[in-house]
Scaffold this motif. Structure first.
Motif, PDB file in Angstrom:
ATOM      1  N   VAL A  17      -4.472 -38.560  11.176  1.00  0.00           N
ATOM      2  CA  VAL A  17      -3.962 -37.326  10.551  1.00  0.00           C
ATOM      3  C   VAL A  17      -2.440 -37.231  10.679  1.00  0.00           C
ATOM      4  O   VAL A  17      -1.813 -36.392  10.045  1.00  0.00           O
ATOM      5  CB  VAL A  17      -4.600 -36.058  11.163  1.00  0.00           C
ATOM      6  CG1 VAL A  17      -6.079 -36.013  10.870  1.00  0.00           C
ATOM      7  CG2 VAL A  17      -4.342 -35.956  12.656  1.00  0.00           C
ATOM      8  N   GLU A  18      -1.858 -38.106  11.508  1.00  0.00           N
ATOM      9  CA  GLU A  18      -0.402 -38.079  11.678  1.00  0.00           C
ATOM     10  C   GLU A  18       0.294 -39.110  10.775  1.00  0.00           C
ATOM     11  O   GLU A  18       1.468 -39.407  10.966  1.00  0.00           O
ATOM     12  CB  GLU A  18      -0.009 -38.374  13.135  1.00  0.00           C
ATOM     13  CG  GLU A  18      -0.812 -37.677  14.202  1.00  0.00           C
ATOM     14  CD  GLU A  18      -0.496 -36.195  14.356  1.00  0.00           C
ATOM     15  OE1 GLU A  18       0.096 -35.609  13.420  1.00  0.00           O
ATOM     16  OE2 GLU A  18      -0.866 -35.630  15.393  1.00  0.00           O
ATOM     17  N   ALA A  19      -0.425 -39.678   9.788  1.00  0.00           N
ATOM     18  CA  ALA A  19       0.138 -40.769   8.975  1.00  0.00           C
ATOM     19  C   ALA A  19       1.457 -40.368   8.299  1.00  0.00           C
ATOM     20  O   ALA A  19       2.414 -41.157   8.283  1.00  0.00           O
ATOM     21  CB  ALA A  19      -0.880 -41.220   7.937  1.00  0.00           C
ATOM     22  N   ASP A  72       5.427 -45.227  17.921  1.00  0.00           N
ATOM     23  CA  ASP A  72       4.410 -45.066  18.973  1.00  0.00           C
ATOM     24  C   ASP A  72       4.253 -43.583  19.299  1.00  0.00           C
ATOM     25  O   ASP A  72       5.251 -42.881  19.460  1.00  0.00           O
ATOM     26  CB  ASP A  72       4.846 -45.800  20.252  1.00  0.00           C
ATOM     27  CG  ASP A  72       4.907 -47.314  20.060  1.00  0.00           C
ATOM     28  OD1 ASP A  72       5.330 -47.741  18.965  1.00  0.00           O
ATOM     29  OD2 ASP A  72       4.537 -48.051  20.984  1.00  0.00           O
ATOM     30  N   HIS A  73       3.019 -43.146  19.416  1.00  0.00           N
ATOM     31  CA  HIS A  73       2.789 -41.725  19.744  1.00  0.00           C
ATOM     32  C   HIS A  73       1.726 -41.617  20.829  1.00  0.00           C
ATOM     33  O   HIS A  73       0.642 -42.177  20.698  1.00  0.00           O
ATOM     34  CB  HIS A  73       2.353 -40.976  18.481  1.00  0.00           C
ATOM     35  CG  HIS A  73       1.818 -39.603  18.752  1.00  0.00           C
ATOM     36  ND1 HIS A  73       2.481 -38.695  19.567  1.00  0.00           N
ATOM     37  CD2 HIS A  73       0.698 -38.956  18.333  1.00  0.00           C
ATOM     38  CE1 HIS A  73       1.777 -37.578  19.642  1.00  0.00           C
ATOM     39  NE2 HIS A  73       0.683 -37.706  18.905  1.00  0.00           N
ATOM     40  N   THR A  74       2.052 -40.903  21.909  1.00  0.00           N
ATOM     41  CA  THR A  74       1.079 -40.686  22.987  1.00  0.00           C
ATOM     42  C   THR A  74       1.024 -39.203  23.356  1.00  0.00           C
ATOM     43  O   THR A  74       1.871 -38.410  22.923  1.00  0.00           O
ATOM     44  CB  THR A  74       1.470 -41.441  24.279  1.00  0.00           C
ATOM     45  OG1 THR A  74       2.608 -40.791  24.861  1.00  0.00           O
ATOM     46  CG2 THR A  74       1.775 -42.895  24.019  1.00  0.00           C
ATOM     47  N   HIS A  75       0.031 -38.876  24.156  1.00  0.00           N
ATOM     48  CA  HIS A  75      -0.110 -37.513  24.688  1.00  0.00           C
ATOM     49  C   HIS A  75       0.152 -37.572  26.195  1.00  0.00           C
ATOM     50  O   HIS A  75      -0.661 -37.131  26.994  1.00  0.00           O
ATOM     51  CB  HIS A  75      -1.517 -36.979  24.417  1.00  0.00           C
ATOM     52  CG  HIS A  75      -1.839 -36.851  22.956  1.00  0.00           C
ATOM     53  ND1 HIS A  75      -3.115 -36.652  22.487  1.00  0.00           N
ATOM     54  CD2 HIS A  75      -1.045 -36.887  21.858  1.00  0.00           C
ATOM     55  CE1 HIS A  75      -3.083 -36.579  21.164  1.00  0.00           C
ATOM     56  NE2 HIS A  75      -1.842 -36.725  20.756  1.00  0.00           N
ATOM     57  N   ALA A  76       1.264 -38.197  26.575  1.00  0.00           N
ATOM     58  CA  ALA A  76       1.570 -38.475  27.982  1.00  0.00           C
ATOM     59  C   ALA A  76       1.362 -37.254  28.887  1.00  0.00           C
ATOM     60  O   ALA A  76       1.954 -36.204  28.664  1.00  0.00           O
ATOM     61  CB  ALA A  76       3.004 -38.963  28.095  1.00  0.00           C
ATOM     62  N   HIS A 120       3.684 -29.128  24.097  1.00  0.00           N
ATOM     63  CA  HIS A 120       2.235 -28.951  24.301  1.00  0.00           C
ATOM     64  C   HIS A 120       1.399 -30.016  23.592  1.00  0.00           C
ATOM     65  O   HIS A 120       0.215 -29.842  23.379  1.00  0.00           O
ATOM     66  CB  HIS A 120       1.739 -27.573  23.822  1.00  0.00           C
ATOM     67  CG  HIS A 120       2.438 -26.436  24.471  1.00  0.00           C
ATOM     68  ND1 HIS A 120       2.148 -26.023  25.752  1.00  0.00           N
ATOM     69  CD2 HIS A 120       3.414 -25.622  24.031  1.00  0.00           C
ATOM     70  CE1 HIS A 120       2.918 -25.003  26.058  1.00  0.00           C
ATOM     71  NE2 HIS A 120       3.711 -24.743  25.045  1.00  0.00           N
ATOM     72  N   HIS A 121       2.022 -31.105  23.176  1.00  0.00           N
ATOM     73  CA  HIS A 121       1.265 -32.083  22.390  1.00  0.00           C
ATOM     74  C   HIS A 121       1.552 -33.518  22.840  1.00  0.00           C
ATOM     75  O   HIS A 121       0.646 -34.199  23.309  1.00  0.00           O
ATOM     76  CB  HIS A 121       1.597 -31.860  20.903  1.00  0.00           C
ATOM     77  CG  HIS A 121       0.969 -32.848  19.977  1.00  0.00           C
ATOM     78  ND1 HIS A 121       0.864 -32.648  18.632  1.00  0.00           N
ATOM     79  CD2 HIS A 121       0.427 -34.076  20.189  1.00  0.00           C
ATOM     80  CE1 HIS A 121       0.279 -33.688  18.060  1.00  0.00           C
ATOM     81  NE2 HIS A 121       0.005 -34.563  18.985  1.00  0.00           N
ATOM     82  N   GLY A 122       2.798 -33.991  22.738  1.00  0.00           N
ATOM     83  CA  GLY A 122       3.020 -35.384  23.125  1.00  0.00           C
ATOM     84  C   GLY A 122       4.395 -35.898  22.763  1.00  0.00           C
ATOM     85  O   GLY A 122       5.327 -35.129  22.522  1.00  0.00           O
TER      86      GLY A 122
HETATM   87 ZN   LIG Z   1      -1.011 -36.378  18.781  1.00  0.00          ZN
END
Ligand SMILES: [Zn+2]
Length: 656
Positions: A116-118, A130-134, A193-195
Motif C-alpha cells: 500500500v506504500e508503493a 527501505d522502510h521499517t517500523h523500528a 507513530h509509524h516508522g
Molecule cells: Zn509502514
C-alpha cells in the motif's frame, strides 16, 4: 543495532539489482526490532525493456503477504513508475481504487499485489528505498514529548511527517512535503507513530542508513536510562484459570482459540507491574499491529469469565463510538491478556496466528516500559487506531486463510502416539487443524514436529506423576484441552488362564485399564473448560467377542469399556462426550509383532494371511481406518452421540 551487510555475499549479487534488493530486505527482516510479521516494505527502481522494445522504469516493491525476512524475487511486484507518479499527483483516490490501479499498472499480472506504500516508494527519487517500523524510533515517538525528542536526535537530517493513515493519504502528504525539497540533504524520513524510510542509489547505503538512524534512537534510549533489565523469574501458572480464560475468549471470538502463555522473566515482570492495567489500555506500538492484537490488552482479574465479558463490552462501546454506521463489528474478544504475576497470554485460531500475536506483544511490552521511562507511553488516538483496525486494506490481510479446518483452535491429547492407531489419530487430528500433544513411552514420539501442530512428549502413562506432568505441559503450551484419545495399550502374550502368570495379568490391567482411568481423571478438570470436549477410548473387538488365550487383554479392555460407559453417564451433564471404538486385527500397530500374529492365527487354526482379513467384509483394517472413525467421533458431527461403541473390524460375525 549493527549492519549485517556481508561484502562477500553481496559481491556475488553485483549487477543484479533485484537480487541485491532481496538480500538487503532479508537483512532488515532478520532484525525483529525493525520489522515483524509482514511489517515494513522495500523497493528498487529498475529500467527494463518491454514487449515493444521500449525502456520502461519499474518499481519493484514488496508484495502484500510477503515477509521481509523470507522474501524472494517473486515477492516483489513490478509496477510502472509513470503510473505511480501520476497517481501521486491526484488530489484524491480511494484506497480501493489505488490498489486496483496499481495492480493494473503491473508489468507482470501474476505478481503479488503491491504494498500500500508503493506510491510513496515511487516518489522518493532514489533507486533503493527501505522502510521499517523500528521499535526504538516508534517508542520515542509514542511519548508525550516524542516529536521534540525525535527532532533532538535527528536535527535536519530527516524529514518528520506527522501521523496520517498509510496508503494514498500518506503518499500524498509526503508528496506535498517534498515537492520543493532538496532530497540530497536528507538521510531519511521519520513517520511519527509509524516508522522510518531511508533511500539511496546503492542498496548497501540505503540499508546502512536505516541501521544508522535506528542506532541513534537506540543510543538515545540508553542515554536516557530507558532500558529494561530482564530478570530471571519463574511463576507457577494457574493452569485451570488459563483453561477458563481460553474458553471465555473462544466463546467471544466465535471459534476455538489457542492460548499460549508467555512466562518468560520479561513477561512475568511486566505482568507484575503496578500500573499494568493503565499501560496496556493505551494502544499498540504501531497502528498496523491492531489487526493482530486489538487496541488494548485484557488484564485478567480473579474471575476470568467476568474479565472477558467486561473486555467485550468495552470493545462494543469503542466500536459504537467510532463506527460510521456501515461497518460490521469484528469479534469483541481480546488477543492478549495479562495474568498478573504469571505472564501474558496470546490468543489465536492456530499456531501461526498465536505466534504472531506473541511476537508482537513481546515487543510491545518492551516498548511500553521504555516509553514509561521516557515520560509515559502514549499511543495514537482511539480514532486513528479505529480507522486502521477497520481499514479494508488491513482487514484484507486477515481474510487470506482458506476455509477453517474442523479442529482449528482445538487442543488434542493422544496416548500411545508413536506408532499404530495412536500415531494415525495424532496425524489425522493435526491434519484437521488441531494442535496435538502426542504421548508415548517410546522416545520416537519426540520426532512429532511442532510445525505440523504436534508436540511429542515422552511419558509412561502408568506413572501417575509423569502423566500429570505431561497433561500440565499440554495446558501450559496451548491453554487448554478439548479432545482426548485414550489409546495406549499392549497386547499380552497368548496364555490360557491356567498358564497365565500374575505379571502378565497385572501389566495388562495396569496399562490397558488403570492408566486410562488415571488419564481421564487428570484431564477432567481441563476438559470441563474444553470447547465441545470429547473423549474416544480405544477398546477392542475382544470386548464383545473375546478370544481364547487372551484373558489378560480381554478383561482389561472389557473393564475399560465399562469405565467409558460410566464416564459417559457421569460426564454428559458437563457436556463431555465419551465414546469407544472397537478395532480388530489392525496389524500395522506396535501391538502386533510377527510373533503375536503367528500365535493368534494358530489359536484359530488358520494362516496369518487368512487371519488378517478374517472378517465379514474380507478386508484388511488399518490404523488409518480406525483414525478416520476416531476423528469423526471426536468432531461435532457426532455432537449428539455419547456412550456408543463402534466396531472398526471389517464386520465380525460373533459381534454382529
Ligand atoms: Zn509502514
Amino acid at each position: 543495532m549493527k549492519s549485517l551487510w556481508n561484502a562477500a555475499e553481496a559481491a556475488k549479487l553485483k549487477g543484479d539489482l533485484l537480487r541485491l534488493r532481496v538480500y538487503t530486505s532479508q537483512l532488515l527482516g532478520r532484525e525483529a526490532d525493525l520489522v515483524l510479521h509482514g511489517g515494513g516494505n522495500t523497493s528498487v527502481k529498475i529500467s527494463e525493456r518491454n514487449l515493444f522494445g521500449e525502456e520502461e522504469e519499474l518499481l519493484y516493491v514488496k508484495g502484500s503477504g510477503w515477509d521481509l525476512a523470507t522474501i524472494q524475487r517473486e515477492g516483489f511486484a513490478p509496477v510502472r513508475m509513470k503510473v505511480l507518479l501520476q497517481m501521486a499527483r491526484l488530489n484524491q483516490l480511494s484506497d480501493g481504487d489505488m490498489v486496483k490501479h496499481q495492480r493494473a499498472a503491473m508489468a507482470d499480472p501474476y505478481a503479488p499485489t503491491p504494498s500500500v506504500e508503493a506510491i510513496l516508494h515511487a516518489i522518493i527519487p532514489f533507486r533503493f528505498v527501505d522502510h521499517t517500523h523500528a521499535d526504538a524510533v516508534v517508542t520515542i515517538s509514542n511519548t508525550p514529548d516524542g516529536d521534540r525528542m525525535i527532532e533532538e536526535i535527528y536535527g535536519d537530517e530527516v524529514l518528520l511527517v506527522p501521523y496520517v493513515m498509510p496508503g494514498f493519504i500518506l503518499s500524498r502528504k509526503v508528496f506535498e512535503l517534498t515537492e520543493k525539497l532538496d532530497w540530497k540533504k536528507l538521510k531519511g524520513i521519520i513517520l511519527l507513530h509509524h516508522g522510518v524510510f531511508t533511500f539511496h542509489h546503492e542498496a548497501k547505503e540505503s540499508y546502512e542508513q536505516m541501521i544508522a538512524l535506528v542506532n541513534k534512537a537506540e543510543q538515545y534510549l540508553r542515554k536516557k536510562g530507558a532500558t529494561i533489565v530482564i530478570r530471571k523469574l519463574r511463576s507457577q501458572p494457574d493452569l485451570l484459570k488459563l483453561s477458563r480464560l481460553r474458553k471465555a475468549v473462544s466463546m467471544n471470538m466465535g471459534n476455538a482459540a489457542l492460548a499460549v502463555l508467555n512466562d518468560s522473566g520479561a513477561a512475568i515482570s511486566f505482568s507484575a507491574l503496578e500500573n499494568v492495567s493503565s499501560i496496556t489500555s493505551r494502544g499498540p506500538i504501531t497502528p498496523d499491529h491492531i489487526i493482530r492484537t486489538k487496541r488494548t490488552a485484557m488484564v485478567v482479574g480473579d474471575d476470568p469469565e467476568k474479565s472477558v465479558t467486561r473486555f467485550a463490552t468495552d470493545y462494543e462501546k469503542y466500536f459504537s463510538r467510532h463506527t460510521n454506521g456501515i461497518l460490521t463489528m469484528l469479534d469483541p474478544a481480546p488477543r492478549w491478556a495479562v495474568l498478573k504475576g504469571q505472564g501474558v497470554v496470546a490468543f489465536g485460531k492456530n499456531l501461526t496466528d498465536v505466534k504472531i500475536v506473541a511476537d508482537i506483544t513481546g515487543h510491545t511490552m518492551k516498548a511500553i516500559q521504555q516509553a514509561e521511562k521516557l515520560g509515559g507511553w502514549q499511543a495514537l488516538s482511539q480514532k486513528n487506531l479505529f480507522e486502521m483496525e477497520y481499514w479494508e486494506l488491513e482487514q484484507a490481510k486477515l481474510k487470506k486463510s482458506s476455509s477453517p479446518k474442523i479442529f482449528q483452535g482445538k487442543v488434542a491429547l493422544v496416548t500411545g502416539a508413536a506408532s499404530g492407531i495412536g500415531k494415525a489419530c495424532a496425524l489425522a487430528l493435526a491434519k484437521e487443524g488441531a494442535v496435538v500433544a502426542a504421548l508415548d513411552i517410546n522416545p520416537e514420539v519426540k520426532k512429532m514436529s511442532e510445525e505440523s501442530g504436534m508436540v511429542g512428549i515422552v511419558c509412561d502413562v502408568t506413572q501417575e506423576k509423569m502423566l500429570t506432568k505431561a497433561v500440565e505441559q499440554t495446558i501450559r503450551q496451548f491453554g487448554g484441552l478439548d479432545l482426548l484419545v485414550s489409546n495406549a495399550g499392549i497386547f499380552s502374550p497368548s496364555a490360557a488362564i491356567g498358564e497365565l502368570d500374575d505379571k502378565t495379568w497385572e501389566k495388562s490391567l495396569s496399562l490397558n485399564l488403570n492408566s486410562h482411568r488415571q488419564l481421564i481423571k487428570v484431564c477432567l478438570p481441563y476438559l470441563e473448560y474444553g470447547i465441545n470436549p470429547s473423549i474416544v477410548i480405544i477398546g477392542s473387538k475382544n470386548v464383545p467377542a473375546p478370544g481364547p488365550g487372551a484373558a489378560a487383554y480381554s478383561v482389561a479392555k472389557a473393564g475399560l469399556t465399562q469405565l467409558a460407559r460410566v464416564a459417559a453417564l457421569e460426564l454428559g451433564k458437563k457436556g463431555i462426550r465419551v465414546n469407544v471404538v472397537h478395532p480388530n486385527a489392525v496389524f500395522d500397530t506396535g501391538v502386533w509383532t510377527d510373533q503375536v500374529l503367528r500365535n493368534r492365527a494358530a489359536q484359530y487354526g488358520i494362516t496369518v494371511e487368512e487371519y488378517k482379513s478374517n472378517n465379514v467384509l474380507q478386508t484388511e483394517v488399518t490404523s488409518k481406518d480406525v483414525a478416520v472413525v476416531v476423528v469423526q467421533l471426536l468432531s461435532d458431527r457426532f455432537s449428539k452421540t455419547t456412550g456408543a461403541q463402534i466396531p472398526v473390524d471389517g464386520g465380525n460375525d460373533r459381534v454382529i
